[in-house]
Scaffold this motif. Structure first.
Motif, short mmCIF file in Angstrom:
data_model
loop_
_atom_site.label_atom_id
_atom_site.label_comp_id
_atom_site.label_asym_id
_atom_site.label_seq_id
_atom_site.Cartn_x
_atom_site.Cartn_y
_atom_site.Cartn_z
N ASP A 25 45.19 40.60 45.64
CA ASP A 25 44.94 39.59 44.62
C ASP A 25 44.47 40.29 43.34
O ASP A 25 43.39 40.88 43.31
CB ASP A 25 43.88 38.62 45.13
N ILE A 26 45.29 40.26 42.30
CA ILE A 26 44.99 40.95 41.05
C ILE A 26 43.72 40.39 40.41
O ILE A 26 42.90 41.14 39.86
CB ILE A 26 46.19 40.87 40.08
N ALA A 27 43.51 39.09 40.50
CA ALA A 27 42.30 38.47 39.92
C ALA A 27 41.05 38.99 40.62
O ALA A 27 40.01 39.21 39.99
CB ALA A 27 42.39 36.95 40.00
N HIS A 28 41.15 39.21 41.92
CA HIS A 28 40.00 39.75 42.67
C HIS A 28 39.72 41.18 42.22
O HIS A 28 38.56 41.56 42.02
CB HIS A 28 40.28 39.70 44.17
N THR A 29 40.77 41.97 42.04
CA THR A 29 40.60 43.33 41.53
C THR A 29 39.93 43.30 40.16
O THR A 29 39.01 44.08 39.89
CB THR A 29 41.95 44.07 41.44
N ALA A 30 40.35 42.39 39.30
CA ALA A 30 39.76 42.27 37.96
C ALA A 30 38.27 41.95 38.05
O ALA A 30 37.46 42.52 37.30
CB ALA A 30 40.48 41.20 37.16
N ARG A 31 37.89 41.06 38.97
CA ARG A 31 36.46 40.72 39.14
C ARG A 31 35.66 41.94 39.60
O ARG A 31 34.56 42.18 39.11
CB ARG A 31 36.30 39.56 40.12
N LEU A 32 36.22 42.71 40.53
CA LEU A 32 35.52 43.91 41.00
C LEU A 32 35.37 44.94 39.89
O LEU A 32 34.32 45.58 39.75
CB LEU A 32 36.25 44.53 42.19
N LEU A 33 36.41 45.10 39.09
CA LEU A 33 36.35 46.06 37.98
C LEU A 33 35.33 45.64 36.92
O LEU A 33 34.71 46.49 36.28
CB LEU A 33 37.74 46.22 37.34
N ALA A 34 35.17 44.33 36.75
CA ALA A 34 34.22 43.82 35.75
C ALA A 34 32.78 43.86 36.23
O ALA A 34 31.85 43.78 35.42
CB ALA A 34 34.59 42.39 35.37
N ASP A 35 32.57 44.01 37.53
CA ASP A 35 31.22 44.03 38.12
C ASP A 35 30.62 45.42 37.97
O ASP A 35 31.09 46.37 38.60
CB ASP A 35 31.31 43.65 39.60
N PRO A 36 29.55 45.55 37.17
CA PRO A 36 28.97 46.88 36.95
C PRO A 36 28.31 47.47 38.20
O PRO A 36 28.08 48.68 38.26
CB PRO A 36 27.94 46.65 35.84
N THR A 37 28.06 46.65 39.22
CA THR A 37 27.45 47.17 40.45
C THR A 37 28.49 47.64 41.45
O THR A 37 28.14 48.27 42.45
CB THR A 37 26.55 46.11 41.11
N ASP A 38 29.75 47.32 41.22
CA ASP A 38 30.81 47.73 42.14
C ASP A 38 31.52 48.95 41.57
O ASP A 38 32.01 48.91 40.45
CB ASP A 38 31.81 46.59 42.35
N GLN A 39 31.61 49.99 42.31
CA GLN A 39 32.23 51.24 41.86
C GLN A 39 33.67 51.36 42.35
O GLN A 39 34.08 52.40 42.86
CB GLN A 39 31.39 52.43 42.34
N LEU A 40 34.45 50.29 42.19
CA LEU A 40 35.81 50.26 42.69
C LEU A 40 36.63 51.45 42.22
O LEU A 40 37.32 52.09 43.01
CB LEU A 40 36.51 48.95 42.27
N LEU A 41 36.55 51.79 40.94
CA LEU A 41 37.36 52.89 40.41
C LEU A 41 37.08 54.20 41.13
O LEU A 41 38.00 54.89 41.56
CB LEU A 41 37.13 53.06 38.91
#
Length: 131
Positions: A11-27
């Motif tokens: 889900d691209i929208a879910h990925t966008a939310r994770l990327l926008a969350d400063p506490t999640d280090q998805l990258l």
């Protein structure tokens, strides 16, 4: 010869939310520096990262490991060839698992539509997979 197949949907929208969350280090948790840089900075960046994430999860399925056996996101790297086609480079335990299965190359396909990114990977070998 086909050794294994994996498919995944992100889900691209879910990925966008994770990327926008400063506490999640998805990258840094999921993407190598090369993958982060090659995703670019444009409007399609999140879709490209979602496609790469789907490829990584599809590879884990094809390897038969999921998130176990030391196989993780950073051990699977999605590389874009000069032609624009995606390919896969494996590292560490992911590479060891592929070698044990007799995998010598991959066919990779990704697609994006709306808020979904899809990836399909086919693991190829020179002989049938060990049982």
């Amino acid at each position: 010869m086909i050794i294994a197949h994996g498919i995944d949907l992100v889900d691209i929208a879910h990925t966008a939310r994770l990327l926008a969350d400063p506490t999640d280090q998805l990258l840094t948790r999921c993407f190598t520096l090369h993958e982060q840089e090659s995703a670019g900075t444009g409007a399609d960046r999140v879709a490209r990262l979602s496609g790469r994430l789907a490829v990584k999860e599809a590879v884990m399925k094809a390897l038969g490991t999921g998130f176990s056996g030391g196989v993780g996101f950073l051990g699977i790297e999605v590389i874009t060839l000069p032609s624009g086609a995606p390919t896969i480079a494996l590292h560490g335990e992911a590479q060891a698992r592929a070698e044990a299965l007799g995998i010598v190359s991959w066919l990779v396909s990704t697609s994006h539509e709306g808020d979904m990114a899809l990836a399909s990977v086919i693991a190829l070998g020179t002989q049938s997979a060990p049982r």
